[in-house]
Design a protein around this motif. Structure first.
Motif, PDB file in Angstrom:
ATOM      1  N   TYR A   1      -0.626  -0.551   1.542  1.00 23.58           N
ATOM      2  CA  TYR A   1      -0.897   0.374   0.448  1.00 23.58           C
ATOM      3  C   TYR A   1      -1.589  -0.387  -0.675  1.00 23.58           C
TER       4      TYR A   1
ATOM      5  N   PHE B   1      -2.870  -0.070  -4.871  1.00 28.49           N
ATOM      6  CA  PHE B   1      -2.557   0.619  -6.117  1.00 28.49           C
ATOM      7  C   PHE B   1      -3.470   0.110  -7.228  1.00 28.49           C
TER       8      PHE B   1
ATOM      9  N   TYR C   1      -2.826  -0.124 -11.330  1.00 28.15           N
ATOM     10  CA  TYR C   1      -1.917   0.043 -12.456  1.00 28.15           C
ATOM     11  C   TYR C   1      -2.685  -0.197 -13.749  1.00 28.15           C
TER      12      TYR C   1
ATOM     13  N   ARG D   1       0.413  -3.760  -1.338  1.00 29.39           N
ATOM     14  CA  ARG D   1       1.787  -3.760  -0.869  1.00 29.39           C
ATOM     15  C   ARG D   1       1.808  -3.555   0.621  1.00 29.39           C
ATOM     16  N   SER D   2       2.524  -4.430   1.315  1.00 35.43           N
ATOM     17  CA  SER D   2       2.667  -4.299   2.755  1.00 35.43           C
ATOM     18  C   SER D   2       3.423  -3.021   3.082  1.00 35.43           C
ATOM     19  N   ALA D   3       3.142  -2.446   4.242  1.00 40.47           N
ATOM     20  CA  ALA D   3       3.834  -1.225   4.638  1.00 40.47           C
ATOM     21  C   ALA D   3       5.241  -1.504   5.142  1.00 40.47           C
TER      22      ALA D   3
ATOM     23  N   VAL E   1       8.964  -3.958   5.374  1.00 42.35           N
ATOM     24  CA  VAL E   1       9.890  -4.579   4.434  1.00 42.35           C
ATOM     25  C   VAL E   1       9.977  -6.088   4.616  1.00 42.35           C
TER      26      VAL E   1
ATOM     27  N   SER F   1       8.965  -9.880   1.603  1.00 43.98           N
ATOM     28  CA  SER F   1       9.682  -9.864   0.329  1.00 43.98           C
ATOM     29  C   SER F   1      10.012  -8.452  -0.112  1.00 43.98           C
ATOM     30  N   GLY F   2      10.578  -7.658   0.784  1.00 41.99           N
ATOM     31  CA  GLY F   2      10.944  -6.295   0.437  1.00 41.99           C
ATOM     32  C   GLY F   2       9.765  -5.451   0.049  1.00 41.99           C
ATOM     33  N   SER F   3       8.607  -5.817   0.586  1.00 40.62           N
ATOM     34  CA  SER F   3       7.368  -5.125   0.241  1.00 40.62           C
ATOM     35  C   SER F   3       7.036  -5.258  -1.228  1.00 40.62           C
ATOM     36  N   ARG F   4       6.989  -6.483  -1.682  1.00 44.85           N
ATOM     37  CA  ARG F   4       6.617  -6.724  -3.076  1.00 44.85           C
ATOM     38  C   ARG F   4       5.154  -6.359  -3.293  1.00 44.85           C
ATOM     39  N   LEU F   5       4.799  -6.193  -4.566  1.00 42.96           N
ATOM     40  CA  LEU F   5       3.414  -5.991  -4.943  1.00 42.96           C
ATOM     41  C   LEU F   5       2.749  -7.341  -5.173  1.00 42.96           C
TER      42      LEU F   5
ATOM     43  N   PHE G   1      -0.477  -8.797  -7.048  1.00 36.07           N
ATOM     44  CA  PHE G   1      -1.401  -8.323  -8.079  1.00 36.07           C
ATOM     45  C   PHE G   1      -2.644  -9.196  -8.168  1.00 36.07           C
ATOM     46  N   GLY G   2      -3.752  -8.573  -8.552  1.00 38.00           N
ATOM     47  CA  GLY G   2      -4.911  -9.319  -9.005  1.00 38.00           C
ATOM     48  C   GLY G   2      -4.683  -9.774 -10.432  1.00 38.00           C
TER      49      GLY G   2
END
Lengths: 112, 118
Positions: free
Chosen positions: B33, B35, B37, B95-97, B99, B102-106, B108-109
């Motif tokens: 995924y 995103f 922000y 974010r990885s699809a 878990v 790392s629990g699907s951490r974000l 960031f750039g």
């Protein structure tokens, strides 16, 4: 709903002091995260939790500890504060993987 | 490990004009995924838009839309009819699809600072 709340908003620590950053969410989310944001940079993961009683390290865990005794609360503990820990700290939560993460307002920490 | 790159540290746009913010990422995963922000001076992280990698259709949210090019690993944000309130730091995140990461951490750039000129 308050969403994700963090306290305090600001804090100044002296080198070697300790403190706990509080994070609470009222959305019944299983997943919670702590990130830090250094000036001019993106966020980096410190620790995360996939549920009460379960925590694990992220990218930059050194100097920090966490606990997750309830679904709602995920405090971050700084032991022996160092100037390198001067940053803005964000807590986030997510109901399911891979759903969106919702962020708290952040805590600005300065270590002098 | 996944990486996210935003090559434009700063961008500016005239009010009512259109601006595009660039983001590229590197991953070996097929399901993930993306995103965008927004972080205004208040520091609050505000979700602007999200894109599922398995969807070919580009996501849109009112004046915000993305150009998702999976093969090129590119995920740009277009802001139409720019408003003064759009001025902020914009972060692209991956974010990885699953878990396992790392629990699907974000991830960031480093952000793009957008200025909107009246």
């Amino acid at each position: 709903n308050a969403g994700v709340t963090q306290t305090p908003k600001f804090r100044i620590l002296k080198i070697g002091q300790s403190m706990t950053l509080q994070c609470t969410q009222d959305m019944n989310h299983n997943y919670m995260y702590w990130y830090r944001q250094d000036p001019g940079m993106g966020l980096k993961l410190i620790y995360y939790s996939v549920g009460a009683g379960i925590t694990d390290k992220g990218e930059v865990p050194n100097g920090y500890n966490v606990s997750r005794s309830t679904t709602e609360d995920f405090p971050l503990r700084l032991e022996l504060a160092a100037p390198s820990q001067t940053s803005v700290y964000f807590c986030a939560s997510s109901p399911l993987v891979p759903d969106t993460q919702y962020f708290g307002p952040g805590t600005r920490l300065t270590v002098l | 490990a996944q990486t996210v790159t935003q090559s434009q540290p700063e961008m500016s746009v005239q009010e009512a004009e259109t601006v595009t913010l660039s983001c590229t990422y590197d991953t070996s995963e097929s399901d993930y995924y993306l995103f965008w922000y927004k972080q205004p001076p208040s520091r609050q992280m505000i979700l602007v838009i999200r894109q599922e990698a398995y969807k070919q259709q580009n996501a849109t949210e009112n004046r915000f839309s993305v150009n998702f090019q999976k093969a090129a690993k590119s995920f740009s944000l277009k802001i139409s009819d720019s408003q003064l309130g759009d001025a902020a730091m914009y972060f692209c995140a991956y974010r990885s699809a699953g878990v396992e990461t790392s629990g699907s951490r974000l991830t960031f750039g480093e952000g793009t600072q957008l200025t909107v000129n009246p």
